[in-house]
Design a protein around this motif. Structure first.
Motif, mmCIF file in Angstrom:
data_model
loop_
_atom_site.group_PDB
_atom_site.id
_atom_site.type_symbol
_atom_site.label_atom_id
_atom_site.label_comp_id
_atom_site.label_asym_id
_atom_site.label_seq_id
_atom_site.Cartn_x
_atom_site.Cartn_y
_atom_site.Cartn_z
ATOM 1 N N GLY A 22 1.437 -64.013 -60.444
ATOM 2 C CA GLY A 22 0.825 -63.273 -61.538
ATOM 3 C C GLY A 22 -0.644 -63.557 -61.741
ATOM 4 O O GLY A 22 -1.319 -62.823 -62.468
ATOM 5 N N VAL A 23 -1.169 -64.605 -61.123
ATOM 6 C CA VAL A 23 -2.598 -64.924 -61.261
ATOM 7 C C VAL A 23 -3.356 -64.345 -60.072
ATOM 8 O O VAL A 23 -2.967 -64.539 -58.920
ATOM 9 C CB VAL A 23 -2.828 -66.458 -61.326
ATOM 10 N N MET A 24 -4.447 -63.606 -60.354
ATOM 11 C CA MET A 24 -5.364 -63.149 -59.307
ATOM 12 C C MET A 24 -6.510 -64.151 -59.252
ATOM 13 O O MET A 24 -7.406 -64.135 -60.101
ATOM 14 C CB MET A 24 -5.889 -61.741 -59.624
ATOM 15 N N PHE A 25 -6.474 -65.029 -58.262
ATOM 16 C CA PHE A 25 -7.452 -66.113 -58.184
ATOM 17 C C PHE A 25 -8.753 -65.597 -57.589
ATOM 18 O O PHE A 25 -8.764 -64.924 -56.565
ATOM 19 C CB PHE A 25 -6.897 -67.254 -57.327
ATOM 20 N N LYS A 26 -9.870 -65.926 -58.247
ATOM 21 C CA LYS A 26 -11.214 -65.542 -57.801
ATOM 22 C C LYS A 26 -11.808 -66.719 -57.035
ATOM 23 O O LYS A 26 -12.246 -67.704 -57.647
ATOM 24 C CB LYS A 26 -12.083 -65.192 -59.011
ATOM 25 N N ASP A 27 -11.827 -66.596 -55.732
ATOM 26 C CA ASP A 27 -12.242 -67.688 -54.840
ATOM 27 C C ASP A 27 -13.735 -67.554 -54.533
ATOM 28 O O ASP A 27 -14.166 -66.573 -53.908
ATOM 29 C CB ASP A 27 -11.407 -67.598 -53.564
ATOM 30 N N ALA A 62 -14.057 -78.654 -61.477
ATOM 31 C CA ALA A 62 -14.852 -79.107 -60.354
ATOM 32 C C ALA A 62 -15.876 -78.049 -59.924
ATOM 33 O O ALA A 62 -16.956 -78.376 -59.462
ATOM 34 C CB ALA A 62 -13.938 -79.414 -59.164
ATOM 35 N N ARG A 63 -15.510 -76.784 -60.116
ATOM 36 C CA ARG A 63 -16.411 -75.743 -59.582
ATOM 37 C C ARG A 63 -17.707 -75.664 -60.370
ATOM 38 O O ARG A 63 -18.746 -75.273 -59.827
ATOM 39 C CB ARG A 63 -15.674 -74.402 -59.524
ATOM 40 N N GLY A 64 -17.667 -76.059 -61.628
ATOM 41 C CA GLY A 64 -18.897 -76.085 -62.427
ATOM 42 C C GLY A 64 -19.874 -77.144 -61.945
ATOM 43 O O GLY A 64 -21.074 -77.061 -62.220
ATOM 44 N N LEU A 99 -5.175 -73.818 -70.253
ATOM 45 C CA LEU A 99 -5.724 -73.005 -69.164
ATOM 46 C C LEU A 99 -4.901 -71.733 -68.983
ATOM 47 O O LEU A 99 -3.801 -71.624 -69.529
ATOM 48 C CB LEU A 99 -5.599 -73.768 -67.844
ATOM 49 N N GLU A 100 -5.406 -70.800 -68.136
ATOM 50 C CA GLU A 100 -4.609 -69.621 -67.751
ATOM 51 C C GLU A 100 -3.299 -70.093 -67.113
ATOM 52 O O GLU A 100 -2.271 -69.459 -67.257
ATOM 53 C CB GLU A 100 -5.409 -68.758 -66.768
ATOM 54 N N TYR A 101 -3.373 -71.211 -66.397
ATOM 55 C CA TYR A 101 -2.169 -71.750 -65.751
ATOM 56 C C TYR A 101 -2.076 -73.252 -66.042
ATOM 57 O O TYR A 101 -2.527 -74.066 -65.285
ATOM 58 C CB TYR A 101 -2.191 -71.495 -64.242
ATOM 59 N N GLY A 102 -1.549 -73.617 -67.215
ATOM 60 C CA GLY A 102 -1.324 -75.014 -67.537
ATOM 61 C C GLY A 102 -2.207 -75.520 -68.659
ATOM 62 O O GLY A 102 -2.815 -74.743 -69.398
ATOM 63 N N ASP A 124 -17.995 -71.530 -63.103
ATOM 64 C CA ASP A 124 -17.844 -70.342 -62.246
ATOM 65 C C ASP A 124 -17.134 -69.204 -62.969
ATOM 66 O O ASP A 124 -17.587 -68.064 -62.928
ATOM 67 C CB ASP A 124 -17.140 -70.688 -60.915
ATOM 68 N N VAL A 125 -16.010 -69.527 -63.634
ATOM 69 C CA VAL A 125 -15.150 -68.487 -64.207
ATOM 70 C C VAL A 125 -14.932 -68.738 -65.696
ATOM 71 O O VAL A 125 -14.601 -69.863 -66.093
ATOM 72 C CB VAL A 125 -13.776 -68.472 -63.501
ATOM 73 N N LEU A 126 -15.099 -67.693 -66.489
ATOM 74 C CA LEU A 126 -14.617 -67.714 -67.874
ATOM 75 C C LEU A 126 -13.335 -66.893 -67.887
ATOM 76 O O LEU A 126 -13.370 -65.679 -67.635
ATOM 77 C CB LEU A 126 -15.655 -67.104 -68.821
ATOM 78 N N ALA A 127 -12.211 -67.559 -68.137
ATOM 79 C CA ALA A 127 -10.917 -66.863 -68.179
ATOM 80 C C ALA A 127 -10.449 -66.806 -69.634
ATOM 81 O O ALA A 127 -10.954 -65.992 -70.400
ATOM 82 C CB ALA A 127 -9.934 -67.557 -67.245
ATOM 83 N N THR A 128 -9.541 -67.700 -70.047
ATOM 84 C CA THR A 128 -9.109 -67.697 -71.452
ATOM 85 C C THR A 128 -10.167 -68.287 -72.376
ATOM 86 O O THR A 128 -10.093 -68.123 -73.594
ATOM 87 C CB THR A 128 -7.827 -68.527 -71.628
ATOM 88 N N GLU A 154 -16.873 -63.410 -65.669
ATOM 89 C CA GLU A 154 -16.031 -63.380 -66.866
ATOM 90 C C GLU A 154 -14.851 -62.471 -66.575
ATOM 91 O O GLU A 154 -15.049 -61.315 -66.175
ATOM 92 C CB GLU A 154 -16.889 -62.815 -68.013
ATOM 93 N N LEU A 155 -13.627 -62.989 -66.757
ATOM 94 C CA LEU A 155 -12.427 -62.163 -66.614
ATOM 95 C C LEU A 155 -12.135 -61.583 -67.995
ATOM 96 O O LEU A 155 -11.435 -62.188 -68.812
ATOM 97 C CB LEU A 155 -11.250 -63.008 -66.091
ATOM 98 N N GLY A 156 -12.738 -60.401 -68.253
ATOM 99 C CA GLY A 156 -12.776 -59.849 -69.606
ATOM 100 C C GLY A 156 -11.408 -59.640 -70.224
ATOM 101 O O GLY A 156 -11.230 -59.827 -71.433
HETATM 102 N N1 ADE Z 1 -8.116 -66.179 -62.078
HETATM 103 C C1 ADE Z 1 -8.883 -67.241 -61.870
HETATM 104 N N2 ADE Z 1 -9.577 -67.369 -60.709
HETATM 105 C C2 ADE Z 1 -10.357 -68.455 -60.498
HETATM 106 N N3 ADE Z 1 -10.503 -69.436 -61.385
HETATM 107 C C3 ADE Z 1 -9.836 -69.353 -62.536
HETATM 108 N N4 ADE Z 1 -9.785 -70.162 -63.611
HETATM 109 C C4 ADE Z 1 -8.967 -69.617 -64.515
HETATM 110 N N5 ADE Z 1 -8.468 -68.459 -64.072
HETATM 111 C C5 ADE Z 1 -9.000 -68.265 -62.830
#
Ligand code: ADE
Ligand code: PRP
Length: 179
Positions: A22-27, A62-64, A99-102, A124-128, A154-156
């Motif tokens: 269910g998560v679309m990860f932004k790599d 870590a990505r920040g 987090l979005e996951y945990g 890198d990412v603004l999610a929740t 930003e994952l709006g």
């Molecule tokens: N969907 C996502 N992709 C990459 N990093 C994240 N951090 C939280 N959600 C993410």
């Protein structure tokens, strides 16, 4: 869309169902591997640091760290790591968040920030918005001012911007890409 936005977007890879269904990860690793894209990102974020009058850059593990450290060098500012709990050896301030996951807990060395500092948070990412919100709370608890939050994307649809509005208290949220 500007040329830089197109370049950055073209170097982000979508990975479905990672790290959980269910998560679309932004790599961002393809972007990091491309010197033109990584330099354009660093220069743009350093411009935000200068415009917001930041005196320090906080990067979120870590990505920040990967994005924030070169931004700090480029802008001529100090870099402060906000780490996952248990990694910093000195006296810390801690903040738990979801987090979005945990869920997780982050920490900063209390001595790294003071009332004289204006801090730009880089990630890198603004999610929740949970991670960014916790980092802003840490910065304020350390007595420093928040100059703003700058993210690559930003994952709006996850509503982080609205969640962060009270914590930011008027400080700018700059997202180079809105998804
Ligand atoms: N969907 C996502 N992709 C990459 N990093 C994240 N951090 C939280 N959600 C993410
Ligand atoms: O807005 P949120 O819902 O809080 O999510 C965004 C955060 O999630 C990711 O980090 P993660 O905790 O996965 O750590 P990593 O950088 O070590 O992979 C990302 O790099 C942000 O820091």
């Amino acid at each position: 869309m500007t040329g830089i936005e197109e370049l950055l977007l073209s170097r982000i890879r979508d990975v479905a169902d990672y790290p959980e269904p269910g998560v679309m990860f932004k790599d961002i690793t393809p972007l990091l591997a491309d010197p033109a894209a990584f330099t354009a990102l660093t220069d743009t974020l350093a411009g935000i640091a200068e415009r917001t009058g930041a005196t320090k850059v906080v990067g979120l593990e870590a990505r920040g760290f990967i994005l924030g450290a070169p931004v700090a060098v480029r802008a001529g500012l100090g870099f402060i790591p906000v780490r996952k709990a248990g990694k910093l050896p000195g006296a810390t301030l801690s903040q738990a968040y979801d987090l979005e996951y945990g869920s997780a807990e982050i920490e900063v060395h209390a001595e790294d920030l003071s009332a004289e500092d204006r801090v730009l948070v880089v990630d890198d990412v603004l999610a929740t918005g949970g991670t960014a919100e916790a980092s802003i709370q840490l910065i304020r608890r350390a007595g420093a001012e928040v100059a703003g939050l700058a993210v690559l994307m930003e994952l709006g649809f996850l509503g982080g911007r609205d969640r962060l509005a009270p914590a930011l208290d008027g400080a700018p949220l700059e997202a180079l890409l809105k998804i």
